[in-house]
Motif scaffolding. Structure first.
Motif, PDB file in Angstrom:
ATOM      1  N   PHE A   1       0.841  -1.180   0.000  1.00 38.32           N
ATOM      2  CA  PHE A   1       0.000   0.000   0.000  1.00 38.32           C
ATOM      3  C   PHE A   1       0.886   1.243   0.000  1.00 38.32           C
ATOM      4  CE2 PHE A   1       0.720  -0.472   4.523  1.00 38.32           C
ATOM      5  CZ  PHE A   1       0.534   0.773   5.098  1.00 38.32           C
ATOM      6  N   VAL A   2       0.321   2.332  -0.466  1.00 37.46           N
ATOM      7  CA  VAL A   2       1.065   3.585  -0.571  1.00 37.46           C
ATOM      8  C   VAL A   2       0.273   4.681   0.131  1.00 37.46           C
ATOM      9  CG1 VAL A   2       2.046   5.293  -2.144  1.00 37.46           C
ATOM     10  CG2 VAL A   2       2.028   2.887  -2.795  1.00 37.46           C
ATOM     11  N   ILE A   3       0.976   5.473   0.928  1.00 35.97           N
ATOM     12  CA  ILE A   3       0.373   6.615   1.613  1.00 35.97           C
ATOM     13  C   ILE A   3       0.899   7.889   0.964  1.00 35.97           C
ATOM     14  CG2 ILE A   3       0.293   7.922   3.771  1.00 35.97           C
ATOM     15  CD1 ILE A   3       0.326   5.332   5.297  1.00 35.97           C
ATOM     16  N   GLY A   4       0.008   8.825   0.729  1.00 35.43           N
ATOM     17  CA  GLY A   4       0.414  10.133   0.231  1.00 35.43           C
ATOM     18  C   GLY A   4       0.907  10.977   1.394  1.00 35.43           C
ATOM     19  N   SER A   5       2.099  11.530   1.267  1.00 37.40           N
ATOM     20  CA  SER A   5       2.687  12.298   2.367  1.00 37.40           C
ATOM     21  C   SER A   5       2.678  13.792   2.073  1.00 37.40           C
ATOM     22  CB  SER A   5       4.125  11.843   2.609  1.00 37.40           C
ATOM     23  OG  SER A   5       4.744  12.694   3.557  1.00 37.40           O
ATOM     24  N   ARG A   6       2.087  14.536   2.987  1.00 40.26           N
ATOM     25  CA  ARG A   6       2.095  16.001   2.881  1.00 40.26           C
ATOM     26  C   ARG A   6       3.458  16.557   3.242  1.00 40.26           C
ATOM     27  NH1 ARG A   6      -2.996  16.417   6.847  1.00 40.26           N
ATOM     28  NH2 ARG A   6      -1.662  14.868   7.836  1.00 40.26           N
ATOM     29  N   LYS A   7       4.281  15.792   3.953  1.00 38.73           N
ATOM     30  CA  LYS A   7       5.595  16.269   4.421  1.00 38.73           C
ATOM     31  C   LYS A   7       6.715  16.078   3.408  1.00 38.73           C
ATOM     32  CE  LYS A   7       7.079  16.142   8.504  1.00 38.73           C
ATOM     33  NZ  LYS A   7       7.610  15.786   9.807  1.00 38.73           N
ATOM     34  N   SER A  43      -2.631  11.359   6.272  1.00 36.00           N
ATOM     35  CA  SER A  43      -2.878  12.263   5.150  1.00 36.00           C
ATOM     36  C   SER A  43      -4.219  12.014   4.479  1.00 36.00           C
ATOM     37  CB  SER A  43      -1.769  12.140   4.099  1.00 36.00           C
ATOM     38  OG  SER A  43      -1.908  10.938   3.383  1.00 36.00           O
ATOM     39  N   CYS A  44      -4.822  10.875   4.700  1.00 39.18           N
ATOM     40  CA  CYS A  44      -6.102  10.473   4.125  1.00 39.18           C
ATOM     41  C   CYS A  44      -5.958   9.952   2.693  1.00 39.18           C
ATOM     42  CB  CYS A  44      -7.126  11.607   4.181  1.00 39.18           C
ATOM     43  SG  CYS A  44      -8.801  11.060   3.838  1.00 39.18           S
ATOM     44  N   TYR A  45      -4.805  10.136   2.073  1.00 40.10           N
ATOM     45  CA  TYR A  45      -4.575   9.611   0.728  1.00 40.10           C
ATOM     46  C   TYR A  45      -3.840   8.281   0.840  1.00 40.10           C
ATOM     47  CZ  TYR A  45      -5.865  14.148  -1.167  1.00 40.10           C
ATOM     48  OH  TYR A  45      -6.538  15.282  -1.494  1.00 40.10           O
ATOM     49  N   LYS A  46      -4.542   7.211   0.455  1.00 42.79           N
ATOM     50  CA  LYS A  46      -3.959   5.879   0.528  1.00 42.79           C
ATOM     51  C   LYS A  46      -4.346   5.095  -0.723  1.00 42.79           C
ATOM     52  CE  LYS A  46      -3.972   5.839   5.516  1.00 42.79           C
ATOM     53  NZ  LYS A  46      -3.983   7.284   5.538  1.00 42.79           N
ATOM     54  N   GLU A  68      -6.072   3.159  11.813  1.00 50.62           N
ATOM     55  CA  GLU A  68      -6.482   1.762  11.842  1.00 50.62           C
ATOM     56  C   GLU A  68      -6.025   1.037  10.573  1.00 50.62           C
ATOM     57  OE1 GLU A  68     -10.326  -1.175  12.433  1.00 50.62           O
ATOM     58  OE2 GLU A  68     -10.692   0.952  12.041  1.00 50.62           O
ATOM     59  N   ILE A  69      -6.244   1.646   9.415  1.00 55.73           N
ATOM     60  CA  ILE A  69      -5.843   1.022   8.152  1.00 55.73           C
ATOM     61  C   ILE A  69      -4.335   0.796   8.123  1.00 55.73           C
ATOM     62  CG2 ILE A  69      -5.609   1.405   5.664  1.00 55.73           C
ATOM     63  CD1 ILE A  69      -8.355   2.848   5.793  1.00 55.73           C
ATOM     64  N   ALA A  70      -3.578   1.851   8.384  1.00 55.57           N
ATOM     65  CA  ALA A  70      -2.120   1.740   8.331  1.00 55.57           C
ATOM     66  C   ALA A  70      -1.602   0.741   9.370  1.00 55.57           C
ATOM     67  CB  ALA A  70      -1.476   3.108   8.529  1.00 55.57           C
ATOM     68  N   SER A  71      -2.141   0.778  10.578  1.00 53.62           N
ATOM     69  CA  SER A  71      -1.701  -0.133  11.644  1.00 53.62           C
ATOM     70  C   SER A  71      -1.906  -1.588  11.255  1.00 53.62           C
ATOM     71  CB  SER A  71      -2.464   0.148  12.945  1.00 53.62           C
ATOM     72  OG  SER A  71      -2.205   1.418  13.432  1.00 53.62           O
ATOM     73  N   LYS A  72      -3.082  -1.885  10.765  1.00 52.42           N
ATOM     74  CA  LYS A  72      -3.399  -3.277  10.447  1.00 52.42           C
ATOM     75  C   LYS A  72      -2.603  -3.778   9.251  1.00 52.42           C
ATOM     76  CE  LYS A  72      -7.808  -3.466  12.759  1.00 52.42           C
ATOM     77  NZ  LYS A  72      -9.255  -3.651  12.669  1.00 52.42           N
ATOM     78  N   LEU A  73      -2.388  -2.933   8.260  1.00 54.61           N
ATOM     79  CA  LEU A  73      -1.610  -3.366   7.107  1.00 54.61           C
ATOM     80  C   LEU A  73      -0.137  -3.555   7.465  1.00 54.61           C
ATOM     81  CD1 LEU A  73      -3.269  -1.206   4.310  1.00 54.61           C
ATOM     82  CD2 LEU A  73      -3.530  -3.664   4.681  1.00 54.61           C
TER      83      LEU A  73
END
Length: 124
Positions: A1-7, A43-46, A68-73
């Motif tokens: 999975f990929v998370i969009g990072s604002r940083k 970031s809400c973008y996944k 929750e999503i990030a933790s479980k994955l």
């Protein structure tokens, strides 16, 4: 999975410093709990394969859903990464949550922290 990072763009991403500090603290705690190296978990973008998201049971539906999503994955050893995104923070006039209302940013932060702890240490 990929998370969009604002940083990843190396600039401030919130109009209000308190929001940015809170997001940074929660990301730091997330990384500590799950031995990861994200820069911006909330970031809400996944981007997630449908098959992977269907494999986990989601119990939250608010701000804490990001955690929750990030933790479980991550806990299930799903490969992950981040990409830079462009983000424009809302002002209070544009609908940003207030500090003073019952459902506020402080409560959202506490819910995010709680879900991380539940996933990490309990079978949540």
């Amino acid at each position: 999975f990929v998370i969009g990072s604002r940083k990843k763009n190396k600039s401030r991403f919130h109009k209000y410093l308190i929001n940015e500090v809170g997001a940074n603290i929660l990301t730091y705690i997330f990384n500590f709990l799950f031995n990861s190296n994200f820069t911006d978990v909330a970031s809400c973008y996944k981007l997630i394969r449908t098959s992977k998201i269907k494999d986990i049971s989601l119990k939250t539906n608010g701000f804490d859903l990001d955690y929750e999503i990030a933790s479980k994955l991550v806990k299930n050893n799903i490969s992950h990464g981040e990409v830079a995104i462009n983000y424009s923070s809302r002002s209070f006039k544009e609908g940003r949550k207030s500090f003073l209302k019952k459902d506020n940013i402080y409560m959202d932060g506490m819910k995010g922290l709680l879900v991380m702890i539940k996933v990490r240490f309990f079978n949540y």
